[in-house]
Enzyme design. Structure first.
Site, PDB file in Angstrom:
ATOM      1  N   LYS A   1       4.926 -40.174 -50.826  1.00 27.85           N
ATOM      2  CA  LYS A   1       3.963 -40.677 -49.836  1.00 27.85           C
ATOM      3  C   LYS A   1       3.914 -42.196 -49.847  1.00 27.85           C
ATOM      4  CE  LYS A   1       1.436 -36.401 -50.064  1.00 27.85           C
ATOM      5  NZ  LYS A   1       0.516 -35.581 -50.835  1.00 27.85           N
TER       6      LYS A   1
ATOM      7  N   GLN B   1      -4.990 -35.582 -53.757  1.00 28.31           N
ATOM      8  CA  GLN B   1      -3.861 -34.696 -54.035  1.00 28.31           C
ATOM      9  C   GLN B   1      -4.356 -33.399 -54.669  1.00 28.31           C
ATOM     10  OE1 GLN B   1      -0.674 -35.347 -53.180  1.00 28.31           O
ATOM     11  NE2 GLN B   1       0.148 -33.499 -54.104  1.00 28.31           N
TER      12      GLN B   1
ATOM     13  N   ASP C   1      -5.634 -35.441 -44.237  1.00 31.37           N
ATOM     14  CA  ASP C   1      -5.020 -34.169 -44.625  1.00 31.37           C
ATOM     15  C   ASP C   1      -5.373 -33.051 -43.637  1.00 31.37           C
ATOM     16  OD1 ASP C   1      -3.325 -33.846 -46.812  1.00 31.37           O
ATOM     17  OD2 ASP C   1      -4.946 -34.010 -48.276  1.00 31.37           O
TER      18      ASP C   1
HETATM   19  N1  GUE Z   1      -4.001 -33.122 -50.527  1.00 28.29           N
HETATM   20  C1  GUE Z   1      -2.738 -32.706 -50.490  1.00 28.29           C
HETATM   21  N2  GUE Z   1      -2.010 -32.895 -49.374  1.00 28.29           N
HETATM   22  C2  GUE Z   1      -0.709 -32.483 -49.314  1.00 28.29           C
HETATM   23  O1  GUE Z   1      -0.041 -32.662 -48.276  1.00 28.29           O
HETATM   24  C3  GUE Z   1      -0.119 -31.859 -50.460  1.00 28.29           C
HETATM   25  C4  GUE Z   1      -0.929 -31.682 -51.593  1.00 28.29           C
HETATM   26  N3  GUE Z   1      -2.230 -32.102 -51.570  1.00 28.29           N
HETATM   27  N4  GUE Z   1      -0.435 -31.076 -52.687  1.00 28.29           N
HETATM   28  C5  GUE Z   1       0.948 -30.624 -52.764  1.00 28.29           C
HETATM   29  C6  GUE Z   1       1.547 -30.323 -51.411  1.00 28.29           C
HETATM   30  C7  GUE Z   1       3.052 -30.348 -51.370  1.00 28.29           C
HETATM   31  N5  GUE Z   1       3.433 -31.439 -50.508  1.00 28.29           N
HETATM   32  C8  GUE Z   1       4.740 -31.878 -50.288  1.00 28.29           C
HETATM   33  C9  GUE Z   1       5.052 -33.030 -49.618  1.00 28.29           C
HETATM   34  C10 GUE Z   1       6.356 -33.478 -49.488  1.00 28.29           C
HETATM   35  C11 GUE Z   1       7.408 -32.765 -50.016  1.00 28.29           C
HETATM   36  C12 GUE Z   1       8.806 -33.282 -49.877  1.00 28.29           C
HETATM   37  O2  GUE Z   1       9.057 -34.314 -49.281  1.00 28.29           O
HETATM   38  N6  GUE Z   1       9.812 -32.609 -50.449  1.00 28.29           N
HETATM   39  C13 GUE Z   1      11.214 -33.035 -50.414  1.00 28.29           C
HETATM   40  C14 GUE Z   1      11.845 -32.960 -51.784  1.00 28.29           C
HETATM   41  C15 GUE Z   1      11.121 -33.738 -52.823  1.00 28.29           C
HETATM   42  C16 GUE Z   1      11.698 -33.488 -54.227  1.00 28.29           C
HETATM   43  O3  GUE Z   1      12.938 -33.532 -54.389  1.00 28.29           O
HETATM   44  O4  GUE Z   1      10.893 -33.250 -55.128  1.00 28.29           O
HETATM   45  C17 GUE Z   1      11.998 -32.119 -49.506  1.00 28.29           C
HETATM   46  O5  GUE Z   1      11.551 -30.986 -49.277  1.00 28.29           O
HETATM   47  O6  GUE Z   1      13.054 -32.528 -49.034  1.00 28.29           O
HETATM   48  C18 GUE Z   1       7.130 -31.591 -50.666  1.00 28.29           C
HETATM   49  C19 GUE Z   1       5.817 -31.159 -50.792  1.00 28.29           C
HETATM   50  C20 GUE Z   1       2.292 -32.026 -50.047  1.00 28.29           C
HETATM   51  N7  GUE Z   1       1.191 -31.421 -50.484  1.00 28.29           N
END
Ligand code: GUE
Length: 286
Positions: free
Chosen positions: A53, A97, A120
């Site tokens: 982020k 988060q 969010d």
């Molecule tokens: N208040 C809150 N808001 C959220 O939006 C929130 C949260 N809590 N808790 C956890 C989950 C999960 N989440 C992700 C965001 C980006 C990737 C992302 O960019 N993933 C990459 C890979 C990243 C890696 O390699 O670890 C991809 O899929 O290509 C994944 C998961 C947002 N979340």
């Protein structure tokens, strides 16, 4: 049929470039979009998402800061922290988060965020506004999924969307968003009997269950658009989705990969919501 792969990373990059220009023009008007992320404890996955982020904010010219709090913080202390951010006029968006440590009531924390800063889209006010079709902050993952479908001109109106998973942050709101776009929506979950009988009817299948590669080609209707929201980390450290990519790619018309699918879009929609918060659209419309 070999599915077209929807590259979420590429689409995210494209949208971020567009947003960058918008941020420049906002800054010219004296508005400096700012996101504050609150991270409690040291869950490695959470830390990695939070870094993603921060990087995305930097790319787009949005300023951000991270408040790191120890796992031992009390609920009251966290709520006080949120109150301070609510009152801080330089902060447009607040993201706490998830998940939070067990001794903290997540729902209470979400409700403490001023709806005008709820980038969010998890606050009950935001959810209620979405449900009734009003202008609001859409939850980032569902919003990202909708944007991916629209980017490929995948028809939603009149189509059967089947959602597997009923979480408050993905399953429930993505179904609502597709309903708002005139899909016929079916929700399935862990207690659904004979899951296949539903998924086999899906023109659009959204999978958000958190079980690695559980949905194979036998669950798919020929030509369906399949969106994989799963993020499962395997023992070797690699990431995989809830969908068995190889087999489903032979049967679907569109498929999102993991990684480089929904994940990067989730972050991008967070940036979009932060810009919206900075513009104060939520205050003036609807
Ligand atoms: N208040 C809150 N808001 C959220 O939006 C929130 C949260 N809590 N808790 C956890 C989950 C999960 N989440 C992700 C965001 C980006 C990737 C992302 O960019 N993933 C990459 C890979 C990243 C890696 O390699 O670890 C991809 O899929 O290509 C994944 C998961 C947002 N979340």
């Amino acid at each position: 049929m070999a599915a077209e792969i929807i590259n979420g990373k590429e689409l995210a990059q494209q949208l971020r470039t567009e947003m960058k220009d918008e941020v420049v023009s906002l800054k010219n008007d004296g508005i400096h979009p700012h996101l504050t992320v609150v991270l409690v404890g040291d869950n490695p996955a959470s830390k990695s998402y939070v870094r993603g982020k921060e990087k995305a904010c930097l790319e787009t010219g949005i300023s951000s800061d991270l408040i790191e709090l120890p796992t031992t913080i009390t609920e009251e202390e966290l709520l006080n922290q949120i109150d301070q951010l609510n009152d801080d006029h330089s902060v447009h968006g607040i993201l706490v988060q998830l998940p939070l440590p067990e001794h903290i009531n997540e729902q209470k924390v979400i409700e403490a965020i001023r709806p005008e800063k709820d980038v969010d889209g998890f606050h009950p006010v935001s959810i209620g506004r979405m449900m009734t079709g009003m202008d609001t902050f859409l939850p980032c993952t569902p919003y990202g999924i909708l944007t991916m479908l629209q980017s490929k001109d995948i028809e939603i109106e009149g189509k059967h969307a089947v959602i597997v998973g009923r979480s408050n942050i993905v399953g429930k709101p993505v179904g609502q968003l597709l309903l708002n776009n005139h899909a016929t929506v079916t929700y399935c979950h862990s207690r659904t009997q004979n899951l296949k009988q539903y998924t086999n009817q899906a023109d659009i299948l959204i999978v958000a269950v958190g079980r690695a590669n559980g949905i194979d080609a036998s669950y798919i209707k020929e030509g369906a658009a399949v969106i994989d929201v799963g993020i499962n980390r395997l023992k070797d450290g690699s990431l995989t989705g809830d969908v068995d990519f190889e087999s489903v790619a032979q049967k679907a018309s569109y498929l999102t990969p993991v990684p480089k699918g929904v994940g990067p879009m989730t972050i991008t929609m967070l940036l979009k919501n932060t810009i919206k918060a900075a513009k104060g659209i939520e205050n003036s419309e609807g």
